[in-house]
Design an enzyme around this catalytic site. Structure first.
Site, PDB file in Angstrom:
ATOM      1  N   CYS A   1       0.727  -1.186   0.018  1.00 29.53           N
ATOM      2  CA  CYS A   1      -0.069  -0.123  -0.163  1.00 29.53           C
ATOM      3  C   CYS A   1       0.824   1.126  -0.023  1.00 29.53           C
ATOM      4  CB  CYS A   1      -0.761  -0.022   1.056  1.00 29.53           C
ATOM      5  SG  CYS A   1      -2.137  -1.427   1.193  1.00 29.53           S
TER       6      CYS A   1
ATOM      7  N   HIS B   1      -3.607   7.576   1.887  1.00 30.67           N
ATOM      8  CA  HIS B   1      -3.739   6.253   1.625  1.00 30.67           C
ATOM      9  C   HIS B   1      -5.382   5.932   1.929  1.00 30.67           C
ATOM     10  CE1 HIS B   1      -3.930   2.264   0.988  1.00 30.67           C
ATOM     11  NE2 HIS B   1      -3.697   1.625   2.137  1.00 30.67           N
TER      12      HIS B   1
ATOM     13  N   ASN C   1     -10.007   0.169  -0.578  1.00 32.16           N
ATOM     14  CA  ASN C   1      -8.391   0.180  -0.413  1.00 32.16           C
ATOM     15  C   ASN C   1      -7.841  -0.225  -1.606  1.00 32.16           C
ATOM     16  OD1 ASN C   1      -5.796  -0.074   0.107  1.00 32.16           O
ATOM     17  ND2 ASN C   1      -6.164  -0.964   2.168  1.00 32.16           N
TER      18      ASN C   1
HETATM   19  N1  ACO Z   1     -18.676  -8.107   8.825  1.00 32.26           N
HETATM   20  C1  ACO Z   1     -18.892  -8.404  10.129  1.00 32.26           C
HETATM   21  N2  ACO Z   1     -18.270  -8.729  11.309  1.00 32.26           N
HETATM   22  C2  ACO Z   1     -17.059  -8.967  11.237  1.00 32.26           C
HETATM   23  C3  ACO Z   1     -16.288  -8.341  10.023  1.00 32.26           C
HETATM   24  C4  ACO Z   1     -17.155  -8.104   8.752  1.00 32.26           C
HETATM   25  N3  ACO Z   1     -16.681  -7.977   7.773  1.00 32.26           N
HETATM   26  N4  ACO Z   1     -14.832  -8.788   9.970  1.00 32.26           N
HETATM   27  C5  ACO Z   1     -15.012  -8.888  11.291  1.00 32.26           C
HETATM   28  N5  ACO Z   1     -16.130  -8.996  11.775  1.00 32.26           N
HETATM   29  C6  ACO Z   1     -16.329  -9.257  13.281  1.00 32.26           C
HETATM   30  C7  ACO Z   1     -15.162 -10.223  13.926  1.00 32.26           C
HETATM   31  O1  ACO Z   1     -15.321 -11.517  13.826  1.00 32.26           O
HETATM   32  C8  ACO Z   1     -15.542  -9.832  15.476  1.00 32.26           C
HETATM   33  O2  ACO Z   1     -16.253 -10.618  15.835  1.00 32.26           O
HETATM   34  P1  ACO Z   1     -16.457 -11.332  17.521  1.00 32.26           P
HETATM   35  O3  ACO Z   1     -16.238 -10.099  18.468  1.00 32.26           O
HETATM   36  O4  ACO Z   1     -17.533 -12.051  17.539  1.00 32.26           O
HETATM   37  O5  ACO Z   1     -15.044 -12.045  17.513  1.00 32.26           O
HETATM   38  C9  ACO Z   1     -15.781  -8.365  15.297  1.00 32.26           C
HETATM   39  O6  ACO Z   1     -16.228  -8.125  14.149  1.00 32.26           O
HETATM   40  C10 ACO Z   1     -14.852  -7.166  15.749  1.00 32.26           C
HETATM   41  O7  ACO Z   1     -13.367  -7.778  14.906  1.00 32.26           O
HETATM   42  P2  ACO Z   1     -12.373  -7.044  15.126  1.00 32.26           P
HETATM   43  O8  ACO Z   1     -11.202  -7.388  14.127  1.00 32.26           O
HETATM   44  O9  ACO Z   1     -11.698  -6.903  16.305  1.00 32.26           O
HETATM   45  O10 ACO Z   1     -12.702  -5.620  14.398  1.00 32.26           O
HETATM   46  P3  ACO Z   1     -12.179  -4.354  14.438  1.00 32.26           P
HETATM   47  O11 ACO Z   1     -12.943  -3.283  15.184  1.00 32.26           O
HETATM   48  O12 ACO Z   1     -10.569  -4.206  14.692  1.00 32.26           O
HETATM   49  O13 ACO Z   1     -12.336  -3.640  13.043  1.00 32.26           O
HETATM   50  C11 ACO Z   1     -10.859  -3.383  11.128  1.00 32.26           C
HETATM   51  C12 ACO Z   1     -11.599  -4.385  11.744  1.00 32.26           C
HETATM   52  C13 ACO Z   1     -11.733  -2.597  10.334  1.00 32.26           C
HETATM   53  C14 ACO Z   1     -10.054  -4.275  10.011  1.00 32.26           C
HETATM   54  C15 ACO Z   1      -9.971  -2.701  12.024  1.00 32.26           C
HETATM   55  O14 ACO Z   1      -9.201  -3.637  12.776  1.00 32.26           O
HETATM   56  C16 ACO Z   1      -9.100  -1.784  11.121  1.00 32.26           C
HETATM   57  O15 ACO Z   1      -9.363  -0.616  10.843  1.00 32.26           O
HETATM   58  N6  ACO Z   1      -7.566  -2.046  10.966  1.00 32.26           N
HETATM   59  C17 ACO Z   1      -6.753  -1.264  10.115  1.00 32.26           C
HETATM   60  C18 ACO Z   1      -6.141  -2.227   9.197  1.00 32.26           C
HETATM   61  C19 ACO Z   1      -6.624  -1.708   7.873  1.00 32.26           C
HETATM   62  O16 ACO Z   1      -7.326  -0.733   7.479  1.00 32.26           O
HETATM   63  N7  ACO Z   1      -6.463  -2.587   6.834  1.00 32.26           N
HETATM   64  C20 ACO Z   1      -6.436  -2.111   5.322  1.00 32.26           C
HETATM   65  C21 ACO Z   1      -5.470  -2.714   4.767  1.00 32.26           C
HETATM   66  S1  ACO Z   1      -3.928  -2.309   5.443  1.00 32.26           S
HETATM   67  C22 ACO Z   1      -3.553  -1.124   5.000  1.00 32.26           C
HETATM   68  O17 ACO Z   1      -3.796  -0.567   3.587  1.00 32.26           O
HETATM   69  C23 ACO Z   1      -2.787  -0.022   5.811  1.00 32.26           C
END
Ligand code: ACO
Length: 331
Positions: A115, A252, A282
């Protein structure tokens, strides 16, 4: 003091026709529009069609950028493609785009910084131009990132899309101050100790397969907030500038919350932040030039504006650059 600068003469983009909405995704996997929008800001993503490759997306964006720069492909001495999703393991997608443009001089190659790839590619092109080895460079970010997704893994497959963006850089003598046009500075970093929080579980050398994206989302989020914040400060400090001097933040497009976090850290109002994650998702290395082109085309970013671009991705690799748009005596 005369300083060689890379002017950003034009930009362009391309998005595949096919759109996949959150509602459509929620029919395939256990997710919802509400969850995706709340956690990421994403509403839809573009997906490349069968037979549509990264080089096709990159070539379309390159042609668009050359047109906006009012240059011919023959004027380009270097083509750098930032991509994680090359058409083939080799040769470089850059050479395919070079052939597509009908260019057979200069050099074309790919850069892999996921990225952060576009910022890395821009930095490499800028350094070639500053050293005098290259006069005109085409810097492309192009991805068919959806092909790396495990569509059963809801924690990753909702986050990404396909697309391409490109810019044209050309050498020009500036006065060495922060009022110069063009790239003022670039800042690159990586930390391979964190490679396991965002990676693909395949590759030609390890599994002989392409593999799928794996991510520890919370860790990526934590690193993104601190590392991007630091590199923004580094870029501003290197030029003796403050947040108030920045006309536009073009970040980004990974996650709305990370984008908002950076804007808050810089005390920038939302009107100065380019955010198109809702309709692009993304697109990895394509995300920054796609966002830049959108804001140039709709008239938000104008000649003379100071733009701060930043990105972070797998590696971890991250970086930032400051660019004053256009050229000194342009319109
Ligand atoms: N739909 C519904 N529920 C979901 C989904 C989905 N697509 N994905 C995960 N969940 C659930 C999980 O299973 C979990 O359930 P549980 O509590 O029963 O176990 C719950 O949602 C919370 O999951 P988390 O992974 O803890 O969710 P979080 O609040 O951390 O959000 C996210 C996830 C959006 C990916 C967040 O961690 C984030 O923004 N991370 C940054 C990473 C990023 O932006 N990556 C992009 C690519 S990397 C880059 O470009 C830099």
């Amino acid at each position: 003091m005369t300083t060689r600068r890379s002017l950003l003469l034009g930009c362009g983009s391309y998005l595949p026709e096919q759109i996949l909405t959150n509602a459509e995704l929620s029919e395939r996997i256990d997710t919802s529009d509400e969850w995706i929008v709340q956690r990421t800001g994403i509403r839809q993503r573009h997906v490349a069609g069968d037979g549509e490759f990264t080089s096709d997306l990159g070539l379309a964006a390159a042609r668009d950028a050359l047109k906006s720069a009012k240059l011919d492909a023959g004027d380009v001495d270097m083509i750098i493609v930032a991509t994680t999703t090359p058409d083939n393991t080799f040769p470089a997608t850059g050479t395919k785009i070079q052939a597509g443009l009908g260019v057979n001089h200069g050099a074309a190659f790919d850069i892999q910084a996921v990225c952060a790839g576009f910022v890395y590619a821009l930095a490499v092109a800028d350094n070639f131009i500053k050293s005098g080895q290259v006069d005109t460079a085409l810097v492309i970010g192009a991805e068919t990132f959806t092909r790396l997704l495990d569509w059963k893994d809801r924690s990753t497959c909702v986050l990404f899309g396909d697309g391409a963006g490109a810019v044209v850089l050309q050498g020009h003598d500036g006065n060495g101050s922060s009022t110069d046009y063009g790239v003022l500075s670039t800042h690159l970093h990586s930390d391979g100790r964190e490679r396991d929080i965002l990676y693909v579980d395949g590759g030609p050398s390890s599994t002989k397969t392409t593999g799928h994206v794996k991510m520890v989302g919370k860790e990526v989020y934590r690193h993104a907030i601190s590392k991007l914040g630091n590199v923004i400060e580094e870029a501003l400090g290197a030029n003796g500038l403050g947040s108030e001097d920045v006309d536009w933040l073009v970040p980004h497009q990974a996650n709305r919350r990370i984008i908002d976090g950076m804007a808050n850290r810089m005390n920038l109002p939302a009107e100065k932040v380019v955010c198109c994650i809702d309709h692009h998702a993304n697109t990895s290395a394509a995300s920054v030039p796609l966002a830049l082109t959108e804001a140039v085309r709709d008239g938000r970013i104008k000649r003379g504006d100071l733009v701060l671009m930043e990105a972070i991705g797998g590696g971890l690799a991250w970086g930032a650059c400051l660019v004053r748009m256009g050229y000194p005596n342009g319109t």
